[in-house]
Design a protein around this motif. Structure first.
Motif, mmCIF file in Angstrom:
data_model
loop_
_atom_site.group_PDB
_atom_site.id
_atom_site.type_symbol
_atom_site.label_atom_id
_atom_site.label_comp_id
_atom_site.label_asym_id
_atom_site.label_seq_id
_atom_site.Cartn_x
_atom_site.Cartn_y
_atom_site.Cartn_z
ATOM 1 N N GLY A 273 -4.703 -30.975 -1.749
ATOM 2 C CA GLY A 273 -6.016 -31.591 -1.590
ATOM 3 C C GLY A 273 -6.928 -30.704 -0.794
ATOM 4 N N LYS A 274 -8.228 -30.890 -1.022
ATOM 5 C CA LYS A 274 -9.212 -30.130 -0.231
ATOM 6 C C LYS A 274 -9.618 -31.031 0.938
ATOM 7 N N GLY A 275 -9.044 -30.773 2.108
ATOM 8 C CA GLY A 275 -9.379 -31.579 3.283
ATOM 9 C C GLY A 275 -8.625 -32.884 3.350
ATOM 10 N N ARG A 276 -8.389 -33.524 2.186
ATOM 11 C CA ARG A 276 -7.643 -34.783 2.213
ATOM 12 C C ARG A 276 -6.679 -34.841 1.016
ATOM 13 N N VAL A 277 -5.764 -35.788 1.065
ATOM 14 C CA VAL A 277 -4.738 -35.890 0.023
ATOM 15 C C VAL A 277 -5.378 -36.213 -1.327
ATOM 16 N N GLN A 278 -5.047 -35.384 -2.335
ATOM 17 C CA GLN A 278 -5.537 -35.676 -3.694
ATOM 18 C C GLN A 278 -4.402 -35.778 -4.710
ATOM 19 N N LYS A 279 -3.329 -35.041 -4.445
ATOM 20 C CA LYS A 279 -2.179 -35.054 -5.366
ATOM 21 C C LYS A 279 -0.917 -34.811 -4.568
ATOM 22 N N ALA A 280 0.213 -35.239 -5.126
ATOM 23 C CA ALA A 280 1.513 -34.846 -4.556
ATOM 24 C C ALA A 280 2.315 -34.200 -5.673
ATOM 25 N N ARG A 281 3.029 -33.121 -5.289
ATOM 26 C CA ARG A 281 3.786 -32.373 -6.292
ATOM 27 C C ARG A 281 5.276 -32.524 -5.985
ATOM 28 N N PHE A 282 6.045 -32.809 -7.014
ATOM 29 C CA PHE A 282 7.488 -33.030 -6.845
ATOM 30 C C PHE A 282 8.276 -32.094 -7.750
ATOM 31 N N GLU A 283 9.436 -31.671 -7.265
ATOM 32 C CA GLU A 283 10.362 -30.951 -8.141
ATOM 33 C C GLU A 283 11.369 -31.967 -8.686
ATOM 34 N N ILE A 284 11.657 -31.831 -9.967
ATOM 35 C CA ILE A 284 12.620 -32.744 -10.586
ATOM 36 C C ILE A 284 14.028 -32.229 -10.279
ATOM 37 N N ASN A 285 14.862 -33.120 -9.773
ATOM 38 C CA ASN A 285 16.203 -32.723 -9.344
ATOM 39 C C ASN A 285 17.265 -33.093 -10.363
ATOM 40 N N LYS A 286 18.409 -32.458 -10.182
ATOM 41 C CA LYS A 286 19.596 -32.800 -10.960
ATOM 42 C C LYS A 286 20.694 -33.007 -9.923
ATOM 43 N N MET A 287 21.568 -33.976 -10.181
ATOM 44 C CA MET A 287 22.663 -34.197 -9.232
ATOM 45 C C MET A 287 23.957 -33.662 -9.825
ATOM 46 N N THR A 288 24.689 -32.942 -8.992
ATOM 47 C CA THR A 288 25.969 -32.414 -9.481
ATOM 48 C C THR A 288 27.042 -32.604 -8.408
ATOM 49 N N GLY A 289 28.285 -32.645 -8.840
ATOM 50 C CA GLY A 289 29.393 -32.760 -7.878
ATOM 51 C C GLY A 289 30.204 -34.018 -8.112
ATOM 52 N N ASP A 290 31.276 -34.142 -7.330
ATOM 53 C CA ASP A 290 32.178 -35.291 -7.476
ATOM 54 C C ASP A 290 31.546 -36.556 -6.907
ATOM 55 N N PRO A 291 32.073 -37.723 -7.335
ATOM 56 C CA PRO A 291 31.527 -38.978 -6.820
ATOM 57 C C PRO A 291 31.497 -38.997 -5.281
#
Ligand code: NAP
Length: 444
Positions: A273-291
């Motif tokens: 954002g310019k001066g104030r919040v306009q957007k939020a950016r997220f990375e898409i995750n993947k889960m790996t490993g044992d239960p």
């Protein structure tokens, strides 16, 4: 004995100390003139029943061997070393007042808030009344999947009618009544089975007057390890959560105007954002490993959401008190079963209980066995404790008076309590708290 902090862990420590057959006197300190810490300033105003636990604390306070000394900041009005002069042992139970940061760009933009400050503000905490929240935007994002994130979402999603019979601070209620928020999006970095909110809290989000829950069915698709976690009898609570979220898929707006949207497998990477919040950016995750041991991995794919308000709700952390060992990394006072220690030694006579001992986890009741564990350590050490120089609360009070500290007693608190209940009755609320220390002190 002294106890620093009058929240649940402080009061459960006092109860455990006073139950013992030996003759112990307990003086409890709080930096505010009023007791009960998290119950008063953390528990959501629309969860009044949870606040009934104060009846148990009042019973402890009625013990003639108990005193409350409010409006005294340990570390400022009296140092931890000065306390030692007056007490054989001190239990530090002052909680976790600060919040964890995300460490991403844009966290300081206008419109980016912490759950900690919002919760303290709507609960009328005097240190947070000058914070301003701008709810003139339609889309709010909350990062974190704990019960605090649910509290924040619920308060943002409820109508003024749903909140007005609670002890929410009147100023907060007035500000929220003008809110233009139409959508509240909650983001978890892991999946729906790993969320740390509990079933009653997520269930409530499907039962609001003017808000309906939304979830993308794809977000409820589980990998093999998550399916196994779901079937593990030790994860019954998580299974209940999952069933509630599955039920959300069948809920329709039915005329309700606000949307509560759950997203999973998304880590925040930037607030834009310019001066104030306009957007939020997220990375898409993947889960790996044992239960039960799954790790999240970024996929290198990103998505953005337009929003005007951003809350982080990723856990509370403790703050240090000058002179007391502290682990900045963990946000706790290092300890062994409540005995304060650093890398070299155990500090005989100093103990910790509650969130400052174990981190900000568990419900209010979790603090009872936790405090009992600390008090057990203290009793095991009893014969090794160094007797204090001045075993007199009267002398302690003189010491504080010389420093011009206006100590507030439990009887004084009862006057404040009565005045708050009276103020509340005029507004049709269980209480209207004084949100400034001057207001509290003016009634006694
Ligand atoms: P919490 O339960 O520990 O939840 C923190 C959340 O933040 C987790 O979902 C965690 O995800 C997420 N998180 C942490 N770092 C993150 C990051 N860098 N990026 C994205 N997400 C991140 O803490 P809380 O909600 O503050 O609650 C504190 C305690 O108070 C809890 O024990 C809670 O149950 C209790 N509480 C209870 C009630 C109630 O009983 N009604 C109400 C309020 C609070 P991961 O799990 O992936 O780490």
């Amino acid at each position: 004995m002294a106890i620093v902090g009058s929240g649940p862990s402080g009061f459960y420590s006092a109860e455990a100390l006073l139950k013992h057959e030996i003759n112990i006197k307990v003086d409890m300190f709080d930096k505010l003139p009023v007791p009960f810490g998290l119950v008063r300033y953390g528990v959501a105003p629309d969860h009044q029943k949870i606040k009934n636990v104060t009846k148990v604390f009042e019973k402890t306070a009625s013990n003639p061997k108990f005193s409350f000394f409010g409006n005294v900041t340990v570390g400022k009005n009296i140092s931890v070393f000065e306390l030692n002069k007056f007490y054989d042992a001190v239990i530090f139970a002052y909680g976790a007042e600060s919040d964890r940061q995300l460490g991403i760009n844009g966290e300081d933009l206008v419109g980016s808030y912490t759950a900690t400050e919002f919760v303290a503000w709507y609960n009328g905490h005097p240190d947070f009344q000058d914070h301003h929240f701008d709810f003139s935007h339609e889309i709010a994002v909350i990062v974190g999947n704990g019960n605090v994130a649910m509290d924040v979402a619920r308060i943002l999603c409820k109508t003024p009618e749903e909140l007005k019979g609670t002890d929410i601070n009147q100023n907060a209620l007035d500000v929220l009544a003008e809110s233009k928020i139409k959508e509240v999006h909650v983001y978890g970095r892991r999946g729906p089975v790993q969320a740390s909110f509990t079933a009653p809290e997520i269930k409530e989000m499907g039962e609001l007057t003017d808000c309906y829950p939304v979830i993308d069915p794809k977000d409820l698709e589980l990998n093999e390890s998550s399916l196994k976690e779901l079937e593990d009898p030790a994860n019954a609570g998580r299974k209940k959560n999952y069933e509630i979220m599955q039920h959300f898929l069948s809920i329709t707006p039915n005329g309700r105007k606000r949307k509560f949207v759950l997203h999973f497998g998304r880590s925040p990477v930037e607030i834009i954002g310019k001066g104030r919040v306009q957007k939020a950016r997220f990375e898409i995750n993947k889960m790996t490993g044992d239960p039960n041991k799954q790790k999240v991995r970024g996929t290198g794919k990103f998505e953005e959401i337009d929003c005007g308000i951003f809350f982080r709700s990723v856990g509370y952390v403790g703050l240090p008190i000058k002179g007391l060992p502290f682990s900045a990394q963990a946000g706790v006072v290092p300890n062994q079963s409540g005995r304060v220690m650093d890398s070299e030694q155990i500090f005989t006579g100093w103990y910790v209980a509650g969130w400052i001992k174990r981190g900000a986890t568990g419900i209010i009741g979790t603090n009872k066995p936790d405090a009992e564990d600390t008090v057990k350590s203290l009793f095991e050490d009893l014969e090794h404790l160094n007797p204090c120089e001045v075993p007199s609360s009267e002398e302690l009070l003189k010491f504080l008076k010389d420093r011009e500290v206006r100590v507030v007693t439990f009887d004084d608190w009862k006057k404040i309590d009565a005045a708050e209940i009276e103020r509340g009755a005029k507004l049709g609320k269980p209480r209207e708290k004084f949100s400034r220390v001057t207001g509290m002190l003016s009634t006694i």
